[in-house]
Structures are given as C-alpha cells and as structure tokens.
Design a protein around this motif. Structure first.
Motif, PDB file in Angstrom:
ATOM      1  N   LYS A 320       0.576   0.524  17.893  1.00 24.64           N
ATOM      2  CA  LYS A 320       0.985   1.593  16.989  1.00 24.64           C
ATOM      3  C   LYS A 320       0.444   1.365  15.581  1.00 24.64           C
ATOM      4  CE  LYS A 320       5.312   2.737  19.268  1.00 24.64           C
ATOM      5  NZ  LYS A 320       6.781   2.713  19.111  1.00 24.64           N
ATOM      6  N   LEU A 321       0.165   2.470  14.916  1.00 24.10           N
ATOM      7  CA  LEU A 321      -0.357   2.391  13.553  1.00 24.10           C
ATOM      8  C   LEU A 321       0.795   2.104  12.588  1.00 24.10           C
ATOM      9  CD1 LEU A 321      -2.768   5.477  13.419  1.00 24.10           C
ATOM     10  CD2 LEU A 321      -3.034   3.291  14.608  1.00 24.10           C
ATOM     11  N   CYS A 322       0.423   1.507  11.452  1.00 25.81           N
ATOM     12  CA  CYS A 322       1.410   1.134  10.447  1.00 25.81           C
ATOM     13  C   CYS A 322       0.842   1.487   9.078  1.00 25.81           C
ATOM     14  CB  CYS A 322       1.679  -0.367  10.561  1.00 25.81           C
ATOM     15  SG  CYS A 322       2.821  -0.987   9.325  1.00 25.81           S
ATOM     16  N   ASP A 323       1.626   2.193   8.291  1.00 21.58           N
ATOM     17  CA  ASP A 323       1.166   2.595   6.961  1.00 21.58           C
ATOM     18  C   ASP A 323       1.377   1.435   5.985  1.00 21.58           C
ATOM     19  OD1 ASP A 323       0.798   3.672   4.416  1.00 21.58           O
ATOM     20  OD2 ASP A 323       1.442   5.663   5.094  1.00 21.58           O
ATOM     21  N   VAL A 324       0.291   0.903   5.452  1.00 23.36           N
ATOM     22  CA  VAL A 324       0.397  -0.246   4.541  1.00 23.36           C
ATOM     23  C   VAL A 324      -0.097   0.128   3.137  1.00 23.36           C
ATOM     24  CG1 VAL A 324       0.190  -1.928   6.401  1.00 23.36           C
ATOM     25  CG2 VAL A 324      -1.875  -1.155   5.221  1.00 23.36           C
ATOM     26  N   THR A 325      -0.133   1.428   2.856  1.00 19.86           N
ATOM     27  CA  THR A 325      -0.668   1.898   1.572  1.00 19.86           C
ATOM     28  C   THR A 325      -0.017   1.174   0.394  1.00 19.86           C
ATOM     29  OG1 THR A 325      -0.822   4.064   2.629  1.00 19.86           O
ATOM     30  CG2 THR A 325      -1.226   3.974   0.251  1.00 19.86           C
ATOM     31  N   GLU A 326       1.324   1.105   0.437  1.00 21.86           N
ATOM     32  CA  GLU A 326       2.035   0.538  -0.713  1.00 21.86           C
ATOM     33  C   GLU A 326       1.836  -0.969  -0.822  1.00 21.86           C
ATOM     34  OE1 GLU A 326       3.151   2.352  -3.067  1.00 21.86           O
ATOM     35  OE2 GLU A 326       2.598   4.101  -1.847  1.00 21.86           O
ATOM     36  N   ILE A 327       1.683  -1.617   0.313  1.00 15.96           N
ATOM     37  CA  ILE A 327       1.539  -3.075   0.300  1.00 15.96           C
ATOM     38  C   ILE A 327       0.261  -3.501  -0.411  1.00 15.96           C
ATOM     39  CG2 ILE A 327       1.270  -5.130   1.759  1.00 15.96           C
ATOM     40  CD1 ILE A 327       2.982  -3.611   3.865  1.00 15.96           C
ATOM     41  N   VAL A 328      -0.806  -2.716  -0.219  1.00 14.95           N
ATOM     42  CA  VAL A 328      -2.097  -3.122  -0.786  1.00 14.95           C
ATOM     43  C   VAL A 328      -2.486  -2.308  -2.014  1.00 14.95           C
ATOM     44  CG1 VAL A 328      -2.946  -3.997   1.418  1.00 14.95           C
ATOM     45  CG2 VAL A 328      -3.341  -1.601   0.790  1.00 14.95           C
ATOM     46  N   ARG A 329      -1.534  -1.512  -2.493  1.00 14.98           N
ATOM     47  CA  ARG A 329      -1.875  -0.737  -3.690  1.00 14.98           C
ATOM     48  C   ARG A 329      -2.122  -1.707  -4.850  1.00 14.98           C
ATOM     49  NH1 ARG A 329      -1.699   4.185  -4.561  1.00 14.98           N
ATOM     50  NH2 ARG A 329      -0.109   4.814  -3.069  1.00 14.98           N
ATOM     51  N   GLY A 330      -3.222  -1.506  -5.561  1.00 11.13           N
ATOM     52  CA  GLY A 330      -3.554  -2.385  -6.662  1.00 11.13           C
ATOM     53  C   GLY A 330      -4.211  -3.677  -6.219  1.00 11.13           C
ATOM     54  N   SER A 331      -4.576  -3.742  -4.951  1.00 13.16           N
ATOM     55  CA  SER A 331      -5.218  -4.957  -4.449  1.00 13.16           C
ATOM     56  C   SER A 331      -6.563  -5.183  -5.115  1.00 13.16           C
ATOM     57  CB  SER A 331      -5.426  -4.817  -2.937  1.00 13.16           C
ATOM     58  OG  SER A 331      -6.279  -5.826  -2.460  1.00 13.16           O
ATOM     59  N   GLU A 332      -6.985  -6.440  -5.062  1.00 16.31           N
ATOM     60  CA  GLU A 332      -8.318  -6.744  -5.576  1.00 16.31           C
ATOM     61  C   GLU A 332      -9.397  -6.113  -4.722  1.00 16.31           C
ATOM     62  OE1 GLU A 332      -9.658 -10.688  -6.674  1.00 16.31           O
ATOM     63  OE2 GLU A 332      -7.541 -11.224  -7.002  1.00 16.31           O
ATOM     64  N   PHE A 333      -9.036  -5.803  -3.479  1.00 12.38           N
ATOM     65  CA  PHE A 333      -9.983  -5.110  -2.612  1.00 12.38           C
ATOM     66  C   PHE A 333      -9.967  -3.633  -3.010  1.00 12.38           C
ATOM     67  CE2 PHE A 333     -11.216  -3.483   1.769  1.00 12.38           C
ATOM     68  CZ  PHE A 333     -12.547  -3.807   1.594  1.00 12.38           C
ATOM     69  N   ILE A 387     -12.647  -9.503   4.256  1.00 14.97           N
ATOM     70  CA  ILE A 387     -11.860  -9.051   3.104  1.00 14.97           C
ATOM     71  C   ILE A 387     -10.748 -10.022   2.742  1.00 14.97           C
ATOM     72  CG2 ILE A 387     -12.314  -6.638   3.669  1.00 14.97           C
ATOM     73  CD1 ILE A 387      -9.303  -6.488   4.520  1.00 14.97           C
ATOM     74  N   ALA A 388     -10.630 -11.124   3.476  1.00 18.49           N
ATOM     75  CA  ALA A 388      -9.488 -12.023   3.268  1.00 18.49           C
ATOM     76  C   ALA A 388      -9.445 -12.548   1.841  1.00 18.49           C
ATOM     77  CB  ALA A 388      -9.560 -13.193   4.259  1.00 18.49           C
ATOM     78  N   LYS A 389     -10.601 -12.796   1.291  1.00 15.39           N
ATOM     79  CA  LYS A 389     -10.614 -13.423  -0.037  1.00 15.39           C
ATOM     80  C   LYS A 389     -10.068 -12.501  -1.124  1.00 15.39           C
ATOM     81  CE  LYS A 389     -15.530 -12.297  -0.904  1.00 15.39           C
ATOM     82  NZ  LYS A 389     -16.124 -12.027   0.395  1.00 15.39           N
ATOM     83  N   PHE A 390      -9.990 -11.202  -0.827  1.00 17.79           N
ATOM     84  CA  PHE A 390      -9.473 -10.263  -1.824  1.00 17.79           C
ATOM     85  C   PHE A 390      -7.957 -10.136  -1.767  1.00 17.79           C
ATOM     86  CE2 PHE A 390     -13.777  -8.556  -0.814  1.00 17.79           C
ATOM     87  CZ  PHE A 390     -14.355  -8.798  -2.050  1.00 17.79           C
ATOM     88  N   LEU A 391      -7.337 -10.675  -0.710  1.00 18.75           N
ATOM     89  CA  LEU A 391      -5.914 -10.413  -0.504  1.00 18.75           C
ATOM     90  C   LEU A 391      -5.061 -11.497  -1.151  1.00 18.75           C
ATOM     91  CD1 LEU A 391      -6.016  -9.249   3.227  1.00 18.75           C
ATOM     92  CD2 LEU A 391      -5.888  -7.825   1.166  1.00 18.75           C
ATOM     93  N   SER A 392      -4.139 -11.060  -1.970  1.00 20.32           N
ATOM     94  CA  SER A 392      -3.239 -12.012  -2.630  1.00 20.32           C
ATOM     95  C   SER A 392      -2.216 -12.525  -1.624  1.00 20.32           C
ATOM     96  CB  SER A 392      -2.520 -11.320  -3.788  1.00 20.32           C
ATOM     97  OG  SER A 392      -1.610 -10.370  -3.269  1.00 20.32           O
TER      98      SER A 392
END
Length: 610
Positions: A320-333, A387-392
């Motif tokens: 199933k799909l999962c909305d992660v918009t808010e989790i990565v908002r403002g990410s370095e990616f 993209i791992a290196k961009f994730l806090s």
RNA sequence: GGAGUGGUAGUUAAGACGGUUAUAACGCCGGCCUGUCACGCCGGAGGCCGAGGGUUCAAGUCCCUUCCACUCCGCCA
C-alpha cells in the motif's frame, strides 16, 4: 510458386468432384460428448478434419466441431470402400460420418482427450466440402500473427480456445438474461440512431439523408433512454447493449463494445448494489462454478486513491502507498522538499531486487510522467540509496515509523503533482505485484468503490466536468455546495472492481428537474444550452419521474476475466484493429460519389490530385 | 498527438559483424507404413527478407521515408 499452388489447386479441385449433399443425414451427437457408455451405438457426426493419421492400412481422422474432437477410424477390414476413399481427406475438409462407437483397444485410450476412451469406426461417410490449405493451422498452440487471425477470423474462431471464449460469452449473456428476468427486469431495446450529446467521449456520427446537414450519433450508452424508461413506469429495465465510442483503442477497449445496462425505479444505492452483487454472484456460480461471498467490501474513493493510487484497487496483495509529504517537507533532497506530494511504498524483503530491475521500474514510471524513481534499500547497517545522504536522522525516523521499515525492505518514492505520483506508484505497485508473484491467481477480490467526487477539474476546458456523468445525483447533504464548493461534493455513484479491473459502475440519478438543472449549472451550462441539449430529459423529470438509479457492466471485460484472455479481441467474434479497421471486410471504406451526394456531403479535396 | 516492440518460405522463428546458393521446425506435395493421437520413416517443392528511396564494388543486415499489426501514454462522462 505457380507449380505448387496450381498442383494444390488441382488437388483440392479434383477432390471437389467427391462432394455430395447431406441427403437427409442428421447428426446424432456432437464431437465432444461420446464416451465409454456409448459403446456400440450407431452415431452420425459431422465436422472438420483436425488431423489425418494415415497408416496405409488404418486411417485415423480426428473430427472437430465446436464441442470437441472425436477420433474416427477408417478400417479396410470393417468398411473397405469407406477406407479406400478416405485417402483424399485433408485438413479442414468438411465431412459427415456414420459409424459405430467402440471402446478403444486395451492401452490405446487417450486420457488427454475427453472422448479419448472411444473411437467411431466409420461405416459410411460423405465429403461435404473441401478446403484449401489454411493460412494457419486450426490449433490452440499455433501462435499466428494477430493480423492473419483477424483477416481469417472464421478460421481463428474454429480454434477450440476461441470457440470456448465465444461459448463462455454466450453463457454470460444467457445467465444475465435469466437473472434479470427472475428479478422483474424487462429487456428493452433503445435506439442506435440518436442525438449527439456534448459531454463524454467522441461520438460516431451518421449523416441523415432525409435531413441534409444533420447527423445522428451512435449511443455511447443508453443512459438517457433508460432513465426515460423509468419515467415511463417500466420500473426495471436491462439491455445487453452495444455502445460506441470513437476513441483510441487498447487491449481492453474497442470502438463498439457491449454493456449489461441496468436501471431500477424506486431504488437507492443499497438496492442497486445488492441486485448487482446478486447478478455477479450468479454469473460466477453458473459460468465459473465459483461461489462469491456477499456482500462485497466497500472502499471510499479517497481511501483507494490514498492507499492504491488508483480508483480500481487490486486488493489481492499489499504494497500500500503511504503519503510522506509532511515527513520530508524541507528535506535537503530538493525534489522532496518542495514537492506538492511525496508518496512511498515498501516492498518487504525487496532488498534482493537488482539494480537492473530497479532501472527497469524507473523506465516504467516515466510512462506516467515521472522524472525518475527514488528508492532506498534498508540494510541492517545502513540505508543504501542514491538519496540516503540527503535524509536527516529525523526524516529517517519519520519514514521508518510511517512505513514500518524492517531490514531487508526496499522503498520506492515518487514526488510531484498528485495525479502523477498516484499514477506512477499505483501502476508500479501493480507491476511489482505481478513481478514478485504476490497475486494468487485463484483469488477474486470484489470491491465497491464509493463516495466518488461529483466533479473533476478539466485542465483543457478549464472547468469542472462530471466525474461519472452529468445525470448522477449529488449526496443530498452536499447539494447546497454545488456552486460554492463543487470540489467537495460527493456523488451517489459506485464502481464495482474485481482484481484491479473495473467491472462496472453506476449511480443514483437526479429525478428532480431542479436538481438536474443545478447540476447543469454547476457544469457551466447556460440554462438555454441545457434546455436545448437536454430539454426532453428535464421535461420528462417534471412529469412524474420516480427516484431511480442503475449500473452498467462491461460485458466484454467480464468475458475477458472469465476466460482468462489478455485482450478484449479474444472475446469478440469480429473485433477491430488498433486503427479501428476490420481486416476481414476491409471496413471502413470509401463510398461512391452518389452516396455522398444523397447525404449532402462533400469530402475535402485530396491534395495528391496531381 | 506521443513512446515502444515486431514485419525473413503457407506458418512460427533464426540470421543483424555488409561478403558464395538466406537456415530450421511445422505445414504442403509424392512414396512407404494396420493402433496412431502434435503418428513414424524416405524424398521433394516452396523466398522481391513489409513497401519505396539512399549509402556501397556488394544490403535481409547501415541510413531515410512510408505502410501494417501489437503494447502503452494522452484520450476513453
């Protein structure tokens, strides 16, 4: 080449002298029904020569009709003259045999054949027709090119698989008629020559000779007529209705197709859905001998889009799909940081999916407008990903929690406009379900998708259009929002979905003229436009229309599912090619100047006229 | 409107690195064969490599155009 074809022609022509009339012979059985219990019976079979096995002495001919194959034996000892003349027989010759059923000798039975325990010893036979050597062999295992099959469709339909598809389709239609009749529905025919309506698909047009310059349209569906039949008081209607849409073709789309079209008076959603479920259960029981659990589960449209990315979810597997918009908002990616929507799904144990396969999936999602495909492999010691290196750390924890990540998982991401994100991930999910073998082929997951929005925004036309069709009723509590907040208005519509395929859909209609007028207004029609196009409908609604609603099923698609076919063409006797031509009759074709003149039509001058 | 796959005996395919006479299987034709069932054995015929143009001493093979079939995106209330 002349030599071979002329000698073959000579052979077949020479054999034509042996053709004789039926002379009163009648079949006693078809070629699929004899078995050991018929031992000793005198029978008469007619059919086509499937295989000839000429042993010099004994000749075996497998005789085929739509029901199956029966081995016939021509024996010099039993019937010398019948055996003597049988040497002329060739593939696809048509013959009638009279003979005696007998058990095959010990050890000679063919367990792979329904009639394999017996054979028919021919006493007397007639050649009913010869055949040229067919362009392809009439057998299931022959994989002839589709254009050849379509050009010689009558031969293609002789193949057992195709014949069986047509038979299954017939059973489907017949079972539908029985069920509908038992439930008080009248089968009513509605016009093929009707008027063009502005909404919806492109119409096929038919010029009117008696009214020059005017055109009929072939119906995209009998929608308006079936509603008028409810106003007529006919109460319950159904039709196995041909529908026409002049749009591009697909493996599951033809320009003319068949719907099981249903409408009921004094009905609400529950009644229509109950009746529809009953029909489907009946079809699966009668045609597939499969019991279907009722009632079907239901899922709101919003949930379907959120979890599956499509409005026809295949619920046979997870991912199933999962909305992660808010989790990565403002990410370095950056791609995630500013995206309107970011969604993801995890493939449990997907760590073993190769880089090459992931590249393939990346190409796959580009079909739906994605720029690329982000992914992360969750390894015990690290997250392996471009993209791992961009994730806090915070983002990682957020993702791990939202997706319930375990070591060994693979996560796919898509970021961008919601339509694209859902289409890309929703279709990737289905693709992975197949590739990873997550689908249990015996499963039939029926589902109602409900609570559709009444409108969807059309970018090209810059206005709202009806999600279902413009006669669908809004939920009563949403009526006040038709003008003020159309996007939030829910329709009284429902789609039936099976394993990710839309089987059918319907709705409760506006039975009050005012509600229908409000709908047209919301769609941007001026009152006089609505009156000009649909005045007859509104007038009917003002003359005592009962509350009503209905549903329509795609009969071709259902036949596809029931027969396990990959293409709708395999369940249609005479389908069109992707360019909507008929290779058998060569339609469409030019017409004579006289015909055009009578219709008051003039073709645009061709430019190649020099 | 766009992206992709394919088009070579009747059929299904191989040949793709430019180089003798373009392979195979099935089908077809002829012969032999009394228990096969995708029968078997022996022999044979069958090709403008989708069409048109180009490059080359030479094109199935490289380039361009075009036609046909299929899959998909758009489209399909």
């Amino acid at each position: 080449m002349n030599e071979i074809s002329s000698s073959e022609k000579d052979l077949q022509q020479e054999h034509q002298q042996y053709i004789v009339p039926l002379g009163g012979w009648r079949r006693t059985h078809d070629c699929g029904q004899l078995n050991a219990s018929d031992n000793g019976a005198e029978v008469c079979l007619m059919g086509w020569v499937q295989f000839r096995r000429d042993h010099g002495g004994l000749i075996f001919i497998d005789l085929r009709d739509r029901a199956g194959l029966t081995q016939t034996v021509f024996s010099p000892e039993v019937a010398p003259s019948a055996h003597e003349s049988a040497h002329i027989l060739r593939s696809e010759y048509v013959l009638a045999v009279k003979g005696r059923v007998r058990r095959r000798p010990e050890g000679m039975a063919n367990p792979g054949m329904p009639t394999g325990e017996i054979e028919v010893v021919v006493l007397e036979w007639k050649l009913l027709n010869t055949s040229k050597t067919p362009p392809f062999m009439v057998e299931d295992r022959i994989d002839a090119a589709e254009n050849l099959r379509l050009q010689y469709r009558y031969l293609d339909l002789r193949r057992p698989r195709m014949a069986s598809n047509i038979i299954t389709r017939h059973k489907l239609a017949q079972c539908t008629r029985n069920y509908m009749d038992e439930n008080g529905f009248l089968e009513v025919e509605t016009p093929f020559l009707t008027r063009s309506t502005p909404e919806g698909a492109r119409d096929f047009l038919v010029p009117s000779r008696l009214n020059p310059g005017e055109f009929y349209a072939l119906p995209q569906s009998p929608q308006l007529f079936k509603q008028l039949l409810m106003v007529s008081g006919l109460d319950r209607y159904f039709q196995i209705a041909r529908c026409f849409r002049d749009e591009d073709l697909r493996a599951d789309r033809q320009p003319e197709f068949t719907q099981i079209d249903v409408e009921m008076s004094f009905a609400d959603e529950e009644l229509v859905m109950e009746m529809a479920e009953g029909l489907i259960a009946r079809i699966f029981k009668d045609v597939m001998r499969k019991d279907v659990a009722l009632p079907f589960p239901r899922m709101p449209y919003e949930q379907a889009m959120a979890e599956y990315g499509v409005d026809k979810p295949d619920t046979r597997f997870g991912l199933k799909l999962c909305d992660v918009t808010e989790i990565v908002r403002g990410s370095e990616f950056k791609l995630f940081a500013s995206a309107e929507m970011v969604k993801a799904f995890k493939v449990p144990g997907g760590e073993s999916i190769s880089r090459k396969d992931i590249d393939g999936y990346t190409e796959f999602v580009k079909i739906y407008g994605a720029q690329g495909l982000a992914w992360i492999k969750i390894r015990p010691e690290e997250w392996q990903s471009p993209i791992a290196k961009f994730l806090s750390e915070q983002e990682r924890q957020g993702l791990a929690k939202a997706l319930d990540l375990q070591a060994g998982d693979l996560v796919f991401f898509q970021a961008g406009a919601p339509d694209m994100v859902n289409a890309a991930l929703g279709n990737l999910r289905v693709r992975l379900g197949q590739d990873l073998g997550l689908v249990n082929e015996g499963d039939y997951n029926f589902l109602w998708v409900t609570d559709f929005p009444l409108f969807e925004y059309d970018k090209d036309e810059n206005r709202d259009v009806a999600c279902h069709h413009p006669f669908t009723a809004a939920r009563p509590e949403d009526m006040p929002k038709l003008q003020s907040d159309p996007a939030s208005v829910k329709a009284r519509a429902y789609d039936m979905v099976l394993n990710g395929t839309e089987l059918g859909g319907g709705s409760i209609r506006n039975h009050s003229a005012d509600a229908q007028r409000a709908m047209f207004a919301a769609l941007g029609f001026k009152p006089e436009e609505a009156e000009a196009q649909f005045g007859f409908l509104m007038q009917a609604l003002e003359l005592g229309a009962p509350p009503h609603g209905g549903i329509a099923f795609g009969l071709d698609r259902m036949a596809m599912l029931l027969t396990g076919s990959n293409s709708i063409r395999d369940v249609i006797a005479f389908p069109k090619t992707q360019k909507a031509t008929c290779l058998l009759t060569d339609a469409p074709a030019e017409v004579s100047p006289k015909q055009l003149r009578e219709l008051g039509l003039r073709l645009r001058e061709k430019e190649k006229d020099q």
